[in-house]
Structure formats: C-alpha cells, structure tokens
Write a protein that holds these residues in place. Structure first.
Motif, PDB file in Angstrom:
ATOM      1  N   UNK A   1       0.801  -1.214   0.000  1.00  0.00           N
ATOM      2  CA  UNK A   1       0.000   0.000   0.000  1.00  0.00           C
ATOM      3  C   UNK A   1       0.832   1.260   0.000  1.00  0.00           C
ATOM      4  N   UNK A   2       2.117   1.117  -0.382  1.00  0.00           N
ATOM      5  CA  UNK A   2       3.021   2.278  -0.381  1.00  0.00           C
ATOM      6  C   UNK A   2       3.694   2.414  -1.741  1.00  0.00           C
ATOM      7  N   UNK A   3       4.114   3.643  -2.025  1.00  0.00           N
ATOM      8  CA  UNK A   3       4.855   3.908  -3.264  1.00  0.00           C
ATOM      9  C   UNK A   3       6.316   3.597  -3.022  1.00  0.00           C
ATOM     10  N   UNK A   4       6.650   2.319  -2.980  1.00  0.00           N
ATOM     11  CA  UNK A   4       8.021   1.905  -2.697  1.00  0.00           C
ATOM     12  C   UNK A   4       8.555   1.055  -3.837  1.00  0.00           C
ATOM     13  N   UNK A   5       9.844   1.141  -4.038  1.00  0.00           N
ATOM     14  CA  UNK A   5      10.505   0.300  -5.042  1.00  0.00           C
ATOM     15  C   UNK A   5      11.463  -0.687  -4.388  1.00  0.00           C
ATOM     16  N   UNK A   6      11.601  -0.625  -3.051  1.00  0.00           N
ATOM     17  CA  UNK A   6      12.534  -1.516  -2.354  1.00  0.00           C
ATOM     18  C   UNK A   6      11.813  -2.789  -1.936  1.00  0.00           C
ATOM     19  N   UNK A   7      12.347  -3.913  -2.384  1.00  0.00           N
ATOM     20  CA  UNK A   7      11.750  -5.219  -2.118  1.00  0.00           C
ATOM     21  C   UNK A   7      12.313  -5.743  -0.795  1.00  0.00           C
ATOM     22  N   UNK A   8      11.702  -5.329   0.306  1.00  0.00           N
ATOM     23  CA  UNK A   8      12.207  -5.681   1.633  1.00  0.00           C
ATOM     24  C   UNK A   8      11.964  -7.156   1.933  1.00  0.00           C
ATOM     25  N   UNK A   9      12.812  -7.725   2.801  1.00  0.00           N
ATOM     26  CA  UNK A   9      12.731  -9.147   3.110  1.00  0.00           C
ATOM     27  C   UNK A   9      11.356  -9.541   3.642  1.00  0.00           C
ATOM     28  N   UNK A  10      10.818  -8.722   4.557  1.00  0.00           N
ATOM     29  CA  UNK A  10       9.562  -9.094   5.202  1.00  0.00           C
ATOM     30  C   UNK A  10       8.371  -9.050   4.252  1.00  0.00           C
ATOM     31  N   UNK A  11       8.543  -8.478   3.068  1.00  0.00           N
ATOM     32  CA  UNK A  11       7.438  -8.372   2.121  1.00  0.00           C
ATOM     33  C   UNK A  11       7.566  -9.327   0.932  1.00  0.00           C
ATOM     34  N   UNK A  12       8.663 -10.063   0.859  1.00  0.00           N
ATOM     35  CA  UNK A  12       8.910 -10.881  -0.329  1.00  0.00           C
ATOM     36  C   UNK A  12       7.949 -12.053  -0.452  1.00  0.00           C
ATOM     37  N   UNK A  13       7.591 -12.689   0.659  1.00  0.00           N
ATOM     38  CA  UNK A  13       6.636 -13.807   0.584  1.00  0.00           C
ATOM     39  C   UNK A  13       5.279 -13.314   0.087  1.00  0.00           C
ATOM     40  N   UNK A  14       4.845 -12.156   0.571  1.00  0.00           N
ATOM     41  CA  UNK A  14       3.552 -11.624   0.162  1.00  0.00           C
ATOM     42  C   UNK A  14       3.561 -11.222  -1.314  1.00  0.00           C
ATOM     43  N   UNK A  15       4.656 -10.637  -1.747  1.00  0.00           N
ATOM     44  CA  UNK A  15       4.773 -10.262  -3.158  1.00  0.00           C
ATOM     45  C   UNK A  15       4.806 -11.505  -4.037  1.00  0.00           C
ATOM     46  N   UNK A  16       5.530 -12.533  -3.589  1.00  0.00           N
ATOM     47  CA  UNK A  16       5.568 -13.786  -4.348  1.00  0.00           C
ATOM     48  C   UNK A  16       4.161 -14.371  -4.480  1.00  0.00           C
ATOM     49  N   UNK A  17       3.390 -14.349  -3.372  1.00  0.00           N
ATOM     50  CA  UNK A  17       2.027 -14.870  -3.426  1.00  0.00           C
ATOM     51  C   UNK A  17       1.163 -14.042  -4.371  1.00  0.00           C
ATOM     52  N   UNK A  18       1.342 -12.730  -4.352  1.00  0.00           N
ATOM     53  CA  UNK A  18       0.579 -11.846  -5.234  1.00  0.00           C
ATOM     54  C   UNK A  18       0.823 -12.201  -6.699  1.00  0.00           C
TER      55      UNK A  18
END
Length: 829
Positions: free
Chosen positions: A246-263
């Motif tokens: 929900x943020x305008x970010x371009x940094x793929x942080x560790x804690x968000x990688x599983x959620x992004x992979x699922x997306x």
C-alpha cells in the motif's frame, strides 16, 4: 457510506463516496482478470480519460494549451502507486492567470484523491531550455505523450526534444552514463541484493529507461532479445509490491517478499528473487553492451576527422585486427571472431575465444557470442585436452573473467557447457555474510583463486574446484555432499583423469573443513589434526584445500575472512602437513625417466653423428594413460588430439634450453609440456646428448615446417640468431595485452627434493618466451640444468629444474637461494 483508498482498496467508514474515477480505478486494481502490462495500460488509459475531462472543463475557451504525460506515465506504465508526471504546455499567448487557473483545475483533484503528482507548466521553449540544463527532465520528455488539448503543440515539442537529444547525444550520453554509474555505486547491483531497489539499483528500471534513451539517440542500440521481457517482469514485481504494501516503494524488503511472491502466484520468496535477478542480469548485460558500443562510436567519431586529415581526403581507414588466438582477433577494443573462424566446425572456439578475451582484458563482442551460441557444436564427452586447458585459462584470468563469463551466460553457453550450472544460476543466498548469488560467488571464488595459483602445484585443479565448490547448493541436503557427486561428474566430463577427479571431489566435499576445524576445534588435540589429515590424504591436496579455503572466504564477503582466521587456518595446515609428510618418501629425483624409445635413440645417435640438432615433429594422438585415485593404471581412454609432439636431440652443450625455447617462441608455438634430460649413448659412443620432448601448439595459424625450425635452432646455438632481439621486436610490433596484473612469479628451492641436484621450482604466468627467459637466467647463474619438467596448466606455468654445479654437485643452500632470487628478479623485471 465507505471511503476507499484508490491506491490499495483499503477502506474506512466515511460519509463521502468515491469519485467515478476512483471507483473505476479501485475495480481495476482489485480485479484478478487483469495484471501485468494489460493492467498498467488500462490504468493509464483510465487516467488519461479522467485527466482529459478535467483539462477540457478547465480550458474552456483557451487555445494553444495541451496536457502532456511524461516519464513512466508517458510510456503508459502506471503501477498502483506510481506518480503522475504531467506537463501543462502552453504557447505563451494566454495570460498567466488563465494558465494558473487551468493548472489548479487539473492539479487539485489529483491531490484530493491522494495521488502523487510531479507537475510543471512550461512553454515549448522553456521545456527545451530546462531539458538542456537538466538531464532528468530531458529523459522524461523523450517519453512525452499527448493527453488533451492542442495535439499540434505536443507533437511540435516531441519533435524538437527528439531532435535536440540526437544533436546533443555526443555530449549528453556520457553524462547519462555517469549518472547511471553514480546510481549503481550508490544503490548496488540489483541481481545480487537481498533487499533490492527495483528502480534505482543497477540493472533496474532506471537502467532500462536509459537504454531507451540511448536507442532514441540513434547512436547505438541495446540488444533487444529478452530485454522487453526483463523490463516487464520488474514492472510486474513493482506492481505486486505496491499492492502488497500500500506504499509507493521500489525496495523489495525481506519481510514483504513472501507476500509479493504470493501476489504474483510464485512458489516462494526465493523463486521471486531468482526471477528478479534474472531480469536484472539481462538489463545489466544489455547496459554493458550498449555503453561499450556508445564509447566505440564516440571514439570513432572523434578519431575519424583526424584520420581523414592525415590521409588527405575521404579515404576510409582500414580497421586494425590483431590476432589473439586461433580464430579470435581484437578489433575496436573487443575480442571478435576472425574472418576465417568456423564455429560450426570448431567446438572449442567458444572457450578459446573466452579465454583469449579474458587474458587480454577485452570484452567478447555481442555478435561473436551470439554467432558461437547459434552455430557451435557441443563438445564431446570427455572434453578434448584443449577445451579443458582453455577453461582453466579463462578461470585463471582474474577479474576480467567475470565480464566474459557473463557474456557467455547471457547467450546460454555456460549451461550448454556445464548443464549443472542451471541449478545455481541466479540462486539467492539468504545469509548476510554472502555478497553474491551462488553462481556469481563461484566465479568470484575462481577470481580469488587465480591470485593464489603461485602457492600450489596444480593451479588447474584449484581453479576448477573453486568454480565447483558450492555447485551442490542447487540440490537438497548438505551442499558439500551433493557437490562432491556433481564435481566428480563435471571433472570427468571436462577430461580430467581419475586421480585428478578424485582430488577435485575431495576439495569440494571438504571445502569447509579447514575453516570450521580451525575456528571450532582444539588444534592441540592430535585427534583433530589426524582427522583432517585422513580426510585430505596428501600434502598436495592439503595445499590446494588451503588456497581454496582462502579464496572461498575472500569471495564470500568482508566478514568471512580476517587475519585471525587466516592465522588459525595456517596453523592447522602446518600441523596437518607435518602428519602427512611422515607418509611421503624422502629424497626422490622427480618422475622416473622412461627408457628411451627407438625413435629417441635414433635421433640421439644422429645428433651425435652430425654434431648438430636433429628433430621430429608429429601430431600426438595417443590415448592418455588414465589412473584411478590410488594411482593404478586403468583402462585407456579414447584417443584424443593432445597437440604436436616435438622431439629434439642436441649434443650436450650450454645454452640448449634457452635456445630451443626461444626458437619456439619466435615461431609462436605455445609449450604445453616439456621434458629435458641427458640421454647416455651406448657404451661404444663417447659423450651424451640432450633429449627434449615437448608438446606444443600453434598460438594461431599453421605449424612451421620442421626444416625451418631446425635451421633457426642451428643459428641460435651458434650465436648467429639474436633471439632476444627478435622477440623484443615482435612484441613491440604486436604488444600482448593483459587484462589484469597476474600474480607475481614465485621461484623457490624445493627442500630435500633430490639427493643429486638442487630443484628450482618456478610458478609464473605463461607468456611467449617465458621458458627462454628462464633458461637465460639459469645460464647467467652459471648452473647446469640436468633435467627439466615443464607444464602449462591453463595460463599458469609450473616448472621444475634440476640444476647442479658444473662438476655435477647440488648447490649449497646459500647459492641455491641466490639463484632462485636472481631468477625471480629476472622474471619480474
């Protein structure tokens, strides 16, 4: 009623309703039917319609104004949290108040919806002026796209901006490259970072945009294969990241990688990172190739006017091509294929070209790599000796190996040569100590090992083990155990005999043994040292494992190696070597000399009879003797071409070694192996003859005729041929480029290696004339070479010379040390 965040779909109860645009945007972002490029395009189209309505309602009777999308929005690539980059363009005829009112009519609704906005209001002249002063503004305008208003005004600006960019390209492109380099230095390389910035890191979206700008200049173009797909994948990941956070970010942080992979419907975070790394690698390689081409074109443009003036008119200068190896030449700062090269008939050519390029510190041209990838036949199994030597030469080139390896990998040649490489390619390492992905770590370890080749007797085994030591990380379980199995298969496939295969497998299996034992065990406990000795087996393997341990740690990252760790490992190695030394026989004289063959005896007698050199030159195609891990002879391998065998018999006299080596260097014959020994003639024939048994190969071109070699050798021995001057003259005409400073030569006296001679060991970078320089230095030192054992392993020469005084006695310790020091000084000079 419900108030909805138009970016994320998250809602809170509120009394207000979303606008029509906000609701449509929300439905688009939440819909599962659309994702990737279709969703980005649809979002841009939806936004165009809304902004167009706002602009039209605010413009009323105004003429000479238009609304223009620039940057990513101009390209029609809107991610869920992307900024809207807008330019309000006007011809200057409307009053400032009217333009300001129109701007407010467009900007405020955007802000009211919480959308990020990057906006400007300019005339075409002001826009061009600002672009000329600010490169980032100019890059944004290259993607200008009309939304609403006066289409002719927008088209005129686009035409002018593109013309300005093309006219100013020789000045602006170096500026753009500096900008890319500075950003890479600050953000790192996307293909290796555990928490990468998808936009700013090297190989990210900014670099992909820079490549579009280079193409728009018409000065150079990027390799297009795979580039659009790589860019799409990075944009897809950014979309998922925006939706997940929900943020305008371009940094793929560790804690968000599983959620992004699922997306994205991917298996896990490692699969996600691997896809990101593959995309980044494609963009990075395309950037390297493109910027190299830009540099070549700009250099050519700068030189051409001066050349034309020197040539007195419009004569087209001939492109200089300098030979590097058989089928490989240097042209315009790149290694390219020679006109006569036939990759479809020469399966070793990819490795030979790569080795030649790395040794010369040159990139492989894109055209050459693609031609070889398309046409080269697969290597037979096991590989021929030349292919193995060229691989070792490539790995031993140091830092230039990385760029050449990446070029081969970009076109699929590495996985074709080494199929097991696919499992480690772009594989992330979730350990803060590690700097690189698994595959790059393996290449980095080989680079580090190249610096340590002077410490070992088998640099070829060290370099191959460095490349394979973590190859098991692509498999489940203990990577050292899995790696041992893979390493055995790979080493056998590339042509090592059974004993060497066993050594490589041992190195891979135990590559962590020294560092773990030294830092976690009691070195005063004899059982600890004995366990390491039992695992390693021989002093030679221990020497290799010591170097591999250091190279592996240095290639891991700054936290993996220190002076303290190094001292602990060195202490352990000394203790283990002492245990192993008790098992070694003492006082040998090197490999036992085989009985002379009938041909060798014939040549020796002919040399004695004529009083001059006699030689024979013939292809050597006998099958090599294969030995198992215990040294027992096994079934012979299939015959393979081993080079050309050159036998020379010369009446015993001073200066033979430098004379023969110098003549071979003059004729561009590379020495693979060499043996020199005195051959006693039958009792009825007084005197002795020196027999030299060489395996040689032409650096490029055809082999010289034996008669010509003999004629030059006669002149070299009688002093009428100045070899040193001839070699210096040739080097001045065709200087040999080196891509990196090789480790300095190392000359040592082997302690207690022989009871009858002093053994001088030389480890150095192979180069034309090296053996000639060694022979001259030994002659100058006034020692007698009783025998010599020379081998070239890739780009490394590992030589042993058994020398005595003139009367046949070994040298005193002080004299031996002085000879070794003088020889090392001569090779360094």
């Amino acid at each position: 009623m419900t108030s909805v965040d138009v970016q994320t779909g998250k809602s809170d109860d509120d009394d207000s309703a979303p606008s029509g645009y906000a609701a449509a945007r929300l439905r688009l972002l939440q819909g599962e039917a659309r994702s990737g490029p279709p969703r980005r395009s649809a979002l841009a189209e939806l936004t165009d319609g809304w902004l167009g309505e706002l602009f039209t309602a605010g413009a009323r009777e105004l003429t000479g104004v238009s609304l223009v999308a620039v940057g990513g929005y101009g390209r029609g690539e809107l991610s869920p949290r992307s900024d809207l980059d807008l330019l309000l363009l006007h011809d200057g005829n409307a009053g400032p108040g009217a333009i300001a009112t129109l701007a407010d009519h467009v900007w405020y609704p955007v802000w009211d919806l919480g959308l990020a906005l990057d906006h400007s209001v300019r005339t075409p002249a002001e826009a061009r002026k600002t672009a000329g002063e600010d490169l980032k503004v100019q890059l944004g305008l290259l993607d200008a796209r009309h939304i609403a208003g006066d289409a002719g005004l927008t088209a005129g600006l686009r035409t002018a901006v593109l013309a300005d960019w093309r006219n100013q390209a020789p000045r602006r492109l170096p500026e753009l490259r500096d900008l890319c380099d500075e950003r890479a230095e600050r953000q790192g390389e996307l293909q290796y970072l555990l928490e990468p910035d998808l936009k700013e890191a090297r190989g990210g979206l900014r670099d992909a945009t820079a490549l579009r700008a280079v193409a728009a200049s018409w000065l150079a173009d990027a390799p297009r294969e795979g580039l659009a797909d790589a860019r799409r994948r990075l944009l897809d990941v950014r979309d998922a990241l925006h939706l997940a956070t929900g943020r305008a970010t371009d940094r793929l942080a560790l804690q968000e990688q599983d959620q992004v992979a699922a997306e994205l419907g991917l298996l896990d975070a490692d699969t996600l990172l691997r896809q990101v790394y593959e995309a980044a690698r494609t963009v990075s390689y395309a950037s390297d190739v493109t910027w190299r081409e830009v540099g070549r074109v700009l250099k050519s443009r700068a030189v051409r006017p001066r050349l034309r003036a020197m040539l007195g008119g419009g004569s087209k200068p001939v492109t200089e091509r300098s030979p590097l190896a058989e089928g490989v030449v240097e042209q315009d700062g790149e290694a390219v294929l020679a006109r006569a090269a036939r990759p479809e008939r020469d399966p070793v050519l990819p490795l030979r070209a790569a080795a030649a390029a790395a040794q010369a510190g040159l990139p492989l041209s894109l055209h050459a790599v693609r031609r070889m990838a398309a046409a080269a036949r697969p290597l037979p199994t096991p590989w021929p000796a030349e292919a193995r030597e060229q691989l070792v030469t490539l790995l031993g080139a140091g830092r230039p190996t990385v760029e050449v390896w990446e070029a081969l990998e970009a076109e699929g040649l590495i996985t074709r040569l080494l199929p097991d490489w696919e499992r480690v390619r772009c594989r992330p390492q979730r350990n803060a100590v590690h700097t690189w992905t698994v595959d790059r770590h393996l290449v980095e370890t080989a680079v580090r090992a190249a610096e340590l080749t002077r410490r070992v007797g088998r640099p070829d085994l060290l370099l191959v083990a460095a490349l394979l030591h973590d190859i098991g990380k692509g498999w489940p379980g203990d990577h050292s155990v899995a790696g041992e199995i893979i390493a055995k298969d790979v080493a056998a496939r590339i042509g090592f005999d059974r004993a060497d295969v066993a050594v490589v497998a041992t190195l891979v299996r135990h590559h962590l043994l020294l560092i773990e034992t030294a830092t976690r065990r009691d070195l005063e406990d004899p059982a600890t040292v004995r366990a390491v000795a039992d695992a390693v087996g021989t002093v030679g393997t221990l020497e290799l494992l010591h170097a591999l341990t250091e190279a592996d740690a240095l290639a891991t990252g700054p936290a993996a190696w220190s002076t303290w760790r190094g001292s602990l490992v060195t202490d352990l190695v000394k203790r283990v070597a002492a245990v192993l030394a008790g098992e070694d026989p003492d006082g040998g004289d090197g490999p036992a000399a085989a009985e002379p063959t009938a041909e060798q005896e014939r040549l020796a007698l002919e040399a004695f009879r004529t009083g001059g050199p006699v030689l024979s030159l013939r292809a050597q195609t006998e099958a090599p003797v294969d030995r198992d891990a215990e040294g027992a002879e096994a079934a012979p391998a299939d015959p393979e071409p081993l080079g050309v065998e050159l036998l020379i018999a010369v009446p015993d006299q001073p200066g033979v070694l430098p004379a023969v080596a110098g003549v071979l260097a003059m004729h561009r014959l590379a020495v693979r192996t060499a043996e020199l020994r005195a051959l006693d003639l039958p009792a009825q024939v007084p005197g002795s003859v020196l027999l030299l048994d060489w395996r040689v190969a032409a650096e490029y071109g055809s082999l010289p005729q034996a008669a010509r070699l003999r004629a030059d050798l006669v002149r070299a021995l009688d002093g009428s041929l100045d070899i040193a001057a001839r070699l210096a003259e040739r080097d001045a005409a065709y200087p040999r480029r080196r891509g990196t400073v090789a480790p300095p030569p190392r000359v040592t006296v082997a302690p207690a290696a022989s009871r009858h001679a002093t053994v001088i060991e030389v480890r150095a970078q192979d180069a034309p004339g090296l053996l000639h320089r060694i022979g001259r230095a030994l002659e100058t030192a006034d020692v007698w070479v009783r025998s010599a054992h020379v081998s070239t392993l890739g780009a490394n020469a590992v030589d042993a010379f058994y020398v005595t005084r003139a009367e046949g006695e070994p040298l005193p310790a002080a004299d031996a040390a002085a000879v070794a020091g003088a020889l090392e000084g001569a090779l360094r000079g």
